[in-house]
Design an enzyme around this catalytic site. Sequence first.
Site, PDB file in Angstrom:
ATOM      1  N   GLY A   8       0.831  -1.208   0.000  1.00 25.68           N
ATOM      2  CA  GLY A   8       0.000   0.000   0.000  1.00 25.68           C
ATOM      3  C   GLY A   8       0.860   1.249   0.000  1.00 25.68           C
ATOM      4  O   GLY A   8       1.555   1.536   0.987  1.00 25.68           O
ATOM      5  N   GLY A  10      -0.050   4.459  -0.001  1.00 27.45           N
ATOM      6  CA  GLY A  10      -0.887   5.618   0.319  1.00 27.45           C
ATOM      7  C   GLY A  10      -0.098   6.524   1.261  1.00 27.45           C
ATOM      8  O   GLY A  10       1.136   6.584   1.196  1.00 27.45           O
ATOM      9  N   PHE A  11      -0.820   7.190   2.160  1.00 23.78           N
ATOM     10  CA  PHE A  11      -0.159   8.150   3.048  1.00 23.78           C
ATOM     11  C   PHE A  11       0.861   7.489   3.977  1.00 23.78           C
ATOM     12  O   PHE A  11       1.920   8.055   4.253  1.00 23.78           O
ATOM     13  CB  PHE A  11      -1.200   8.902   3.887  1.00 23.78           C
ATOM     14  N   GLY A  12       0.545   6.291   4.477  1.00 23.58           N
ATOM     15  CA  GLY A  12       1.468   5.611   5.393  1.00 23.58           C
ATOM     16  C   GLY A  12       2.631   4.968   4.655  1.00 23.58           C
ATOM     17  O   GLY A  12       3.800   5.152   5.015  1.00 23.58           O
ATOM     18  N   VAL A  76      -2.539  -7.596  -3.312  1.00 18.49           N
ATOM     19  CA  VAL A  76      -2.082  -8.509  -2.260  1.00 18.49           C
ATOM     20  C   VAL A  76      -3.280  -9.298  -1.755  1.00 18.49           C
ATOM     21  O   VAL A  76      -4.311  -8.711  -1.397  1.00 18.49           O
ATOM     22  CB  VAL A  76      -1.394  -7.742  -1.109  1.00 18.49           C
ATOM     23  N   GLU A 167     -17.399  18.995   3.233  1.00 19.09           N
ATOM     24  CA  GLU A 167     -16.665  19.554   2.085  1.00 19.09           C
ATOM     25  C   GLU A 167     -17.409  19.269   0.777  1.00 19.09           C
ATOM     26  O   GLU A 167     -17.522  20.131  -0.095  1.00 19.09           O
ATOM     27  CB  GLU A 167     -15.251  18.973   2.039  1.00 19.09           C
ATOM     28  N   ASP A 297      -4.732   3.617   8.437  1.00 20.42           N
ATOM     29  CA  ASP A 297      -6.143   3.326   8.751  1.00 20.42           C
ATOM     30  C   ASP A 297      -6.357   1.899   9.249  1.00 20.42           C
ATOM     31  O   ASP A 297      -7.308   1.622   9.976  1.00 20.42           O
ATOM     32  CB  ASP A 297      -7.002   3.532   7.491  1.00 20.42           C
ATOM     33  N   ALA A 312      -5.152  11.074   7.651  1.00 16.92           N
ATOM     34  CA  ALA A 312      -3.855  11.084   6.966  1.00 16.92           C
ATOM     35  C   ALA A 312      -2.667  11.378   7.898  1.00 16.92           C
ATOM     36  O   ALA A 312      -1.639  10.697   7.796  1.00 16.92           O
ATOM     37  CB  ALA A 312      -3.903  12.076   5.813  1.00 16.92           C
TER      38      ALA A 312
HETATM   39  C1  LIG Z   1     -12.835  11.208   0.377  1.00 19.80           C
HETATM   40  C2  LIG Z   1     -11.836  11.204   1.497  1.00 19.80           C
HETATM   41  C3  LIG Z   1     -11.468  12.389   2.086  1.00 19.80           C
HETATM   42  C4  LIG Z   1     -10.532  12.408   3.113  1.00 19.80           C
HETATM   43  N1  LIG Z   1     -10.180  13.609   3.666  1.00 19.80           N
HETATM   44  C5  LIG Z   1      -9.257  13.635   4.632  1.00 19.80           C
HETATM   45  C6  LIG Z   1      -8.819  14.869   5.167  1.00 19.80           C
HETATM   46  O1  LIG Z   1      -9.295  15.940   4.767  1.00 19.80           O
HETATM   47  N2  LIG Z   1      -7.871  14.852   6.151  1.00 19.80           N
HETATM   48  C7  LIG Z   1      -7.339  13.681   6.607  1.00 19.80           C
HETATM   49  O2  LIG Z   1      -6.478  13.706   7.467  1.00 19.80           O
HETATM   50  N3  LIG Z   1      -7.737  12.497   6.131  1.00 19.80           N
HETATM   51  C8  LIG Z   1      -8.676  12.444   5.151  1.00 19.80           C
HETATM   52  N4  LIG Z   1      -9.078  11.247   4.647  1.00 19.80           N
HETATM   53  C9  LIG Z   1      -8.541  10.009   5.228  1.00 19.80           C
HETATM   54  C10 LIG Z   1      -7.165   9.707   4.689  1.00 19.80           C
HETATM   55  O3  LIG Z   1      -7.180   9.748   3.286  1.00 19.80           O
HETATM   56  C11 LIG Z   1      -6.746   8.327   5.194  1.00 19.80           C
HETATM   57  O4  LIG Z   1      -6.733   8.357   6.615  1.00 19.80           O
HETATM   58  C12 LIG Z   1      -5.381   7.955   4.698  1.00 19.80           C
HETATM   59  O5  LIG Z   1      -5.388   7.857   3.287  1.00 19.80           O
HETATM   60  C13 LIG Z   1      -4.929   6.613   5.298  1.00 19.80           C
HETATM   61  O6  LIG Z   1      -3.646   6.324   4.821  1.00 19.80           O
HETATM   62  P1  LIG Z   1      -3.213   4.806   4.649  1.00 19.80           P
HETATM   63  O7  LIG Z   1      -1.777   4.849   4.250  1.00 19.80           O
HETATM   64  O8  LIG Z   1      -3.606   4.018   5.822  1.00 19.80           O
HETATM   65  O9  LIG Z   1      -4.095   4.267   3.440  1.00 19.80           O
HETATM   66  P2  LIG Z   1      -4.326   4.855   1.975  1.00 19.80           P
HETATM   67  O10 LIG Z   1      -3.792   6.213   1.837  1.00 19.80           O
HETATM   68  O11 LIG Z   1      -5.770   4.627   1.703  1.00 19.80           O
HETATM   69  O12 LIG Z   1      -3.461   3.882   1.065  1.00 19.80           O
HETATM   70  C14 LIG Z   1      -3.750   2.525   0.970  1.00 19.80           C
HETATM   71  C15 LIG Z   1      -3.077   1.987  -0.282  1.00 19.80           C
HETATM   72  O13 LIG Z   1      -3.140   0.578  -0.250  1.00 19.80           O
HETATM   73  C16 LIG Z   1      -3.481   0.066  -1.519  1.00 19.80           C
HETATM   74  N5  LIG Z   1      -4.119  -1.230  -1.296  1.00 19.80           N
HETATM   75  C17 LIG Z   1      -5.183  -1.505  -0.511  1.00 19.80           C
HETATM   76  N6  LIG Z   1      -5.433  -2.819  -0.493  1.00 19.80           N
HETATM   77  C18 LIG Z   1      -4.512  -3.402  -1.304  1.00 19.80           C
HETATM   78  C19 LIG Z   1      -4.267  -4.731  -1.712  1.00 19.80           C
HETATM   79  N7  LIG Z   1      -4.998  -5.765  -1.245  1.00 19.80           N
HETATM   80  N8  LIG Z   1      -3.262  -4.968  -2.585  1.00 19.80           N
HETATM   81  C20 LIG Z   1      -2.505  -3.949  -3.070  1.00 19.80           C
HETATM   82  N9  LIG Z   1      -2.685  -2.657  -2.702  1.00 19.80           N
HETATM   83  C21 LIG Z   1      -3.675  -2.391  -1.835  1.00 19.80           C
HETATM   84  C22 LIG Z   1      -4.407   1.139  -2.104  1.00 19.80           C
HETATM   85  O14 LIG Z   1      -4.421   1.083  -3.525  1.00 19.80           O
HETATM   86  C23 LIG Z   1      -3.761   2.411  -1.571  1.00 19.80           C
HETATM   87  O15 LIG Z   1      -2.804   2.929  -2.468  1.00 19.80           O
HETATM   88  C24 LIG Z   1      -9.986  11.199   3.583  1.00 19.80           C
HETATM   89  C25 LIG Z   1     -10.358   9.988   2.997  1.00 19.80           C
HETATM   90  C26 LIG Z   1     -11.271   9.997   1.949  1.00 19.80           C
HETATM   91  C27 LIG Z   1     -11.650   8.696   1.299  1.00 19.80           C
END
Ligand SMILES: Cc1cc2nc3c(=O)[nH]c(=O)nc-3n(C[C@H](O)[C@H](O)[C@H](O)COP(=O)(O)OP(=O)(O)OC[C@H]3O[C@@H](n4cnc5c(N)ncnc54)[C@H](O)[C@@H]3O)c2cc1C
Length: 414
Positions: A8, A10-12, A76, A167, A297, A312
């Site tokens: 993943g 994403g942000f983490g 995954v 928003e 998350d 995030a």
């Molecule tokens: C519409 C929306 C608005 C938001 N607004 C805010 C905000 O204003 N402020 C704030 O702080 N937070 C906000 N958030 C929340 C924030 O985006 C999340 O808390 C943050 O993205 C979590 O980071 P993460 O690294 O855990 O997961 P993510 O950033 O979601 O990254 C997860 C990654 O894992 C990948 N993945 C998942 N499952 C699999 C798999 N089985 N195999 C391969 N890849 C996989 C995905 O493709 C993705 O790239 C918002 C969320 C959404 C949906």
Amino acid sequence: MKRVVIIGIGFGGIRAARELAGQGLEVVLVDRNNYHLFQPLLYQVATAGLEQESIAYPIRAMSRHWTGTRFHLAEVRAVDFAACKVLTSHGEIGYDYLVVAAGSVTNFFGLDSVERHAYDLKKLADAERLRNQILTAFERAVVEPDPAKRRALMTFVIVGGGPTGVEFSGALIELVRYVLAKDYPELSVQAARVVLIEAFDRLMAAMPEQLQSYTLNKLRSMGVEVLLNARVTDAGPERVVLHDGAVIPAHTLFWSAGVKAAPLAGSLGVGLKPGGRVPVGADLSLSGHPEVFIVGDMAWLEQDGVPLPMVAPVAMQMGTYAGKAIKLREQNLPVPPFRYHDKGSMATIGKSAAVAMTHGMKLKGYPAWIAWLLLHLYYLIGFRNRVVVMLNWIWYYWFHERQVRLITDQDGTR
Ligand SMILES: Cc1cc2nc3c(=O)[nH]c(=O)nc-3n(C[C@H](O)[C@H](O)[C@H](O)COP(=O)(O)OP(=O)(O)OC[C@H]3O[C@@H](n4cnc5c(N)ncnc54)[C@H](O)[C@@H]3O)c2cc1C
């Protein structure tokens, strides 16, 4: 050379990767998408304010600058902890350390009819789908002779009074009043409804009371109908049903009332916490597996008696921490426990209106809006993306135009 696999980006995941690049480790980044997505701006893609490309960034464009890092595009499916292998749609990847950062999915809390009929925002494609739906609904309204049916096409119900719901509601009412009003002179814009439904007695529950009431009053003054203490219990293609039996005729239902951990959490074979989140130790490692870190998350960690929120900043700080923890382990140094430093939260309501809370300071209106714009530009990845987003915002500010009013696909719209 030891191998770290990060699931993943994403942000983490991105933060963990940055921390580990160039440290003499082989770092394998795995994601089902070949881009990093800036989810907080998805609602602006859905409301025709931004091109979808401007809130995403190719992972390979980042990883080519990160020494020792390579990208693997795959889904995954599971992790074999005993064999230290990640099982993907394109084979197995062995690891010495594993960082799981697969994020979350929308939580419909078992409401099947709502899940079938509602739009949500988690993926880039969701935002495009929702934009297509909003614009198609207006096109259909133009040719609909029945006033009641026309009104249902122009009614948009949003569930969840947190930052995303607020928003989205604000951006949508501005799209309708400022932009679509000019595009559809044959329609009475006053007939369009944006209805925001919140189960509690206030919006933005995590904010101080003063900012909650500012948000409520501002949205209402912009024309959003806010229903507090109301719950959606059922939905169909052309209606939304509330807990008291009231029916709102509407073709568009947007659900932003909750998230739960990504389904991958369920395949890890550990007991899960509320929201399907994975309990982790003070060093974010999985119980019995010190080489496996869960961040963002997906992770359930309590700090001062409350679970850390799924936002995030938590994911970013956890990702950085996991990267540092792996480096410390490699040097046989002790790893201090993770501690989240809350720098505040913010949400934008509309043009020149936002709320922000940081270091005990409460901001609202124009100063909060400027702070929101700058912070989002800062965290957006890619210089070009920042320029494109900023130009779109300036354009909208001066001309009240949103350029991306494109219906790219009518399949699935109603
Ligand atoms: C519409 C929306 C608005 C938001 N607004 C805010 C905000 O204003 N402020 C704030 O702080 N937070 C906000 N958030 C929340 C924030 O985006 C999340 O808390 C943050 O993205 C979590 O980071 P993460 O690294 O855990 O997961 P993510 O950033 O979601 O990254 C997860 C990654 O894992 C990948 N993945 C998942 N499952 C699999 C798999 N089985 N195999 C391969 N890849 C996989 C995905 O493709 C993705 O790239 C918002 C969320 C959404 C949906």
